[in-house]
Design an enzyme around this catalytic site. Structure first.
Site, PDB file in Angstrom:
ATOM      1  CG  HIS A   5      -3.141   3.161   2.365  1.00  0.00           C
ATOM      2  ND1 HIS A   5      -3.790   2.771   1.223  1.00  0.00           N
ATOM      3  CD2 HIS A   5      -3.111   2.067   3.189  1.00  0.00           C
ATOM      4  CE1 HIS A   5      -4.128   1.497   1.343  1.00  0.00           C
ATOM      5  NE2 HIS A   5      -3.735   1.053   2.523  1.00  0.00           N
ATOM      6  CB  CYS A  57      -0.936  -0.006   1.201  1.00  0.00           C
ATOM      7  SG  CYS A  57      -1.899  -1.511   1.317  1.00  0.00           S
ATOM      8  CG  ASN A  95      -6.842  -0.806   1.833  1.00  0.00           C
ATOM      9  OD1 ASN A  95      -6.178  -0.515   0.847  1.00  0.00           O
ATOM     10  ND2 ASN A  95      -6.307  -1.188   2.975  1.00  0.00           N
TER      11      ASN A  95
HETATM   12  O1  UT7 Z   1      -3.755  -1.537   3.610  1.00  0.00           O
HETATM   13  C1  UT7 Z   1      -2.866  -2.055   4.533  1.00  0.00           C
HETATM   14  C2  UT7 Z   1      -3.042  -1.417   5.856  1.00  0.00           C
HETATM   15  N1  UT7 Z   1      -4.174  -1.996   6.521  1.00  0.00           N
HETATM   16  C3  UT7 Z   1      -4.650  -1.431   7.617  1.00  0.00           C
HETATM   17  O2  UT7 Z   1      -4.182  -0.407   8.018  1.00  0.00           O
HETATM   18  C4  UT7 Z   1      -5.752  -2.139   8.373  1.00  0.00           C
HETATM   19  C5  UT7 Z   1      -5.570  -1.925   9.847  1.00  0.00           C
HETATM   20  N2  UT7 Z   1      -6.527  -2.663  10.673  1.00  0.00           N
HETATM   21  C6  UT7 Z   1      -7.845  -2.367  10.737  1.00  0.00           C
HETATM   22  O3  UT7 Z   1      -8.318  -1.497  10.036  1.00  0.00           O
HETATM   23  C7  UT7 Z   1      -8.683  -3.071  11.768  1.00  0.00           C
HETATM   24  O4  UT7 Z   1      -7.850  -3.809  12.613  1.00  0.00           O
HETATM   25  C8  UT7 Z   1      -9.780  -4.026  11.168  1.00  0.00           C
HETATM   26  C9  UT7 Z   1     -10.860  -3.211  10.481  1.00  0.00           C
HETATM   27  C10 UT7 Z   1      -9.130  -4.982  10.192  1.00  0.00           C
HETATM   28  C11 UT7 Z   1     -10.426  -4.827  12.278  1.00  0.00           C
HETATM   29  O5  UT7 Z   1     -11.013  -3.962  13.225  1.00  0.00           O
HETATM   30  P1  UT7 Z   1     -10.761  -4.179  14.799  1.00  0.00           P
HETATM   31  O6  UT7 Z   1     -11.560  -3.201  15.492  1.00  0.00           O
HETATM   32  O7  UT7 Z   1      -9.268  -4.144  14.995  1.00  0.00           O
HETATM   33  O8  UT7 Z   1     -11.372  -5.607  15.012  1.00  0.00           O
HETATM   34  P2  UT7 Z   1     -10.676  -6.906  15.639  1.00  0.00           P
HETATM   35  O9  UT7 Z   1      -9.850  -7.573  14.603  1.00  0.00           O
HETATM   36  O10 UT7 Z   1     -10.023  -6.556  16.943  1.00  0.00           O
HETATM   37  O11 UT7 Z   1     -11.946  -7.790  15.932  1.00  0.00           O
HETATM   38  C12 UT7 Z   1     -12.937  -7.360  16.901  1.00  0.00           C
HETATM   39  C13 UT7 Z   1     -14.107  -8.303  16.811  1.00  0.00           C
HETATM   40  C14 UT7 Z   1     -13.716  -9.779  16.802  1.00  0.00           C
HETATM   41  O12 UT7 Z   1     -14.676 -10.501  17.519  1.00  0.00           O
HETATM   42  P3  UT7 Z   1     -14.405 -10.999  19.038  1.00  0.00           P
HETATM   43  O13 UT7 Z   1     -13.166 -11.862  18.949  1.00  0.00           O
HETATM   44  O14 UT7 Z   1     -14.191  -9.756  19.801  1.00  0.00           O
HETATM   45  O15 UT7 Z   1     -15.632 -11.751  19.383  1.00  0.00           O
HETATM   46  C15 UT7 Z   1     -13.818 -10.155  15.354  1.00  0.00           C
HETATM   47  O16 UT7 Z   1     -14.118 -11.528  15.184  1.00  0.00           O
HETATM   48  O17 UT7 Z   1     -14.809  -8.068  15.586  1.00  0.00           O
HETATM   49  C16 UT7 Z   1     -14.974  -9.305  14.904  1.00  0.00           C
HETATM   50  N3  UT7 Z   1     -14.975  -9.036  13.468  1.00  0.00           N
HETATM   51  C17 UT7 Z   1     -16.082  -8.779  12.776  1.00  0.00           C
HETATM   52  N4  UT7 Z   1     -17.383  -8.712  13.127  1.00  0.00           N
HETATM   53  C18 UT7 Z   1     -18.266  -8.441  12.162  1.00  0.00           C
HETATM   54  C19 UT7 Z   1     -13.898  -8.974  12.639  1.00  0.00           C
HETATM   55  N5  UT7 Z   1     -14.309  -8.702  11.389  1.00  0.00           N
HETATM   56  C20 UT7 Z   1     -15.646  -8.578  11.451  1.00  0.00           C
HETATM   57  C21 UT7 Z   1     -16.631  -8.300  10.491  1.00  0.00           C
HETATM   58  N6  UT7 Z   1     -17.917  -8.224  10.876  1.00  0.00           N
HETATM   59  N7  UT7 Z   1     -16.331  -8.070   9.189  1.00  0.00           N
END
Ligand code: UT7
Length: 383
Positions: free
Chosen positions: A262, A127, A292
């Site tokens: 980005h 990216c 993204n």
């Molecule tokens: O382009 C390269 C650079 N990329 C980035 O900069 C991305 C950086 N990361 C992010 O933007 C975020 O970490 C994400 C959007 C990918 C994830 O968001 P988060 O708030 O960090 O979520 P998490 O991974 O900590 O997950 C929280 C909860 C989990 O459930 P439990 O374990 O708390 O029960 C996940 O299973 O959210 C759940 N979850 C979802 N729920 C509904 C993860 N994805 C989803 C989803 N829909 N799509």
């Protein structure tokens, strides 16, 4: 009022500056909404919007690829720059989703454009790729080695997503953006850049190929990401690299009219804005409509910022990318586009149309000649 720490922006000893003179973008027609996404994986529109700011993304058709989208964006950039493809010395395509390992996507686009005097290569920095590529082109121009370059960020992320992994597949989309950058004797253009990488985080965000030494449980040719780790990394390096690159350019963060980051997550932008004590309206954001698009996100956002009149002559803007590698890159540009000569533009438009027509026919004839040659080879007596 701009505060140059040493009085003036950096002066090039040889008097050659690298200025952006053309821009263009292309996205697939097909819009996939969050509701459609929730039919594929267990998610909701509310979760995606709240955690990322994304509402919809574009998904490429079977006929589209990073090469075709990049080509469409390039044609638009050449129109704005009002030049012919034969004026190009170099084409760099930043992409993680090429059609082939080789030939480079840049070579395909070079052929379709008929840019017969240009060298071309693909650049892999995930990216951050577009900022890396633009810096490479700007350096070549400022050194006097070339005059005009086409820099493209193009991706078809939908082809490398794991459509069973809800934490990644909801984030990404397809598209391309391009700029033409050219030598100028007017001070300004690309003023400074900071390119960095930290391979210690190479396992946090990756697309393994068949050649990977070890894959763990990860699927070949499918992207995986440790989202929260990458989130923390992004919020650390974006403000740090913006501070470093503005300092190099001799200006302060407050002097930036617009930051084109980005487009990964709206919450990353909010965190960085808070750290830098800037209003959110200083950050260009269009991830609600495209998600993204990896290396394409910055040039697409730049094109839309220009269209929306968010950038004026002499404004200082910054680009900042971050992602797989881990890699990150930031750049300061002093905007300045030469005045358009309408009469010359109309003439060049006609010349470009005729040129593309000629290039299309020439390519067909060459391919046809090659297949006739191959066919008749069978009947020629062996030496
Ligand atoms: O382009 C390269 C650079 N990329 C980035 O900069 C991305 C950086 N990361 C992010 O933007 C975020 O970490 C994400 C959007 C990918 C994830 O968001 P988060 O708030 O960090 O979520 P998490 O991974 O900590 O997950 C929280 C909860 C989990 O459930 P439990 O374990 O708390 O029960 C996940 O299973 O959210 C759940 N979850 C979802 N729920 C509904 C993860 N994805 C989803 C989803 N829909 N799509």
């Amino acid at each position: 009022m701009v505060t140059h720490k040493n009085g003036t922006p950096p002066i090039q000893p040889n008097g050659i500056y690298a200025r952006i003179v053309g821009w263009g973008m292309a996205v697939p027609d097909y819009v996939m909404t969050n509701d459609e996404m929730s039919a594929i994986v267990e998610t909701t529109d509310a979760w995606i919007q709240e955690r990322t700011g994304i509402k919809e993304r574009r998904i490429a058709s079977d006929k589209e690829s990073s090469a075709t989208l990049g080509y469409r964006a390039a044609r638009r950039a050449l129109d704005v720059a009002n030049i012919l493809p034969i004026d190009l010395d170099l084409i760099i395509v930043a992409t993680s989703t090429p059609e082939h390992i080789f030939p480079a996507t840049a070579s395909l686009i070079q052929d379709w454009l008929g840019a017969s005097r240009a060298g071309g290569f693909d650049l892999s920095a995930a990216c951050s790729g577009f900022v890396y590529a633009l810096d490479m082109a700007a350096q070549s121009i400022r050194s006097g080695s070339i005059r005009t370059a086409l820099v493209i960020g193009s991706e078809t992320m939908s082809r490398v997503l794991d459509w069973t992994d809800r934490s990644t597949c909801i984030l990404f989309g397809d598209g391309a953006g391009a700029v033409v950058i050219q030598a100028s004797d007017q001070p300004g253009g690309v003023l400074s850049s900071v390119l960095r990488s930290d391979g210690a985080g190479c396992d946090l965000l990756a697309i393994p190929t068949e050649n990977a030494r070890e894959n763990g449980e990860h699927k070949v040719n499918r992207m995986y990401m440790a989202g929260s780790e990458v989130f923390k990394f992004a919020t650390r390096v974006v403000d740090e690299s913006l501070r470093q690159t503005t300092e190099k350019a001799g200006i302060s963060i407050e002097d930036l009219k617009l930051i084109v980051p980005h487009q990964a997550n709206q919450r990353i932008l909010a965190t960085v804005a808070k750290k830098l004590r800037l209003d959110m309206d200083r950050f260009m954001s269009n991830m609600d409509r495209y998600g993204n698009t990896s290396a394409a996100s910055i040039p697409i956002a730049l094109c839309e910022a220009i269209e929306q009149n968010k950038i004026q002559q002499n404004d200082y803007i910054a680009l900042v990318g971050f992602g797989g590698g881990l890699s990150w890159a930031a750049m300061v540009i002093q905007w300045g586009v030469p005045q358009r000569d309408e009469q010359r533009s109309r003439l060049n438009e006609q010349r470009r149309k005729a040129f593309y027509w000629f290039v299309w026919w020439r390519r067909r004839v060459l391919r046809w000649q090659r297949s006739v040659n191959n066919f008749t080879k069978r009947f020629r007596p062996k030496q």
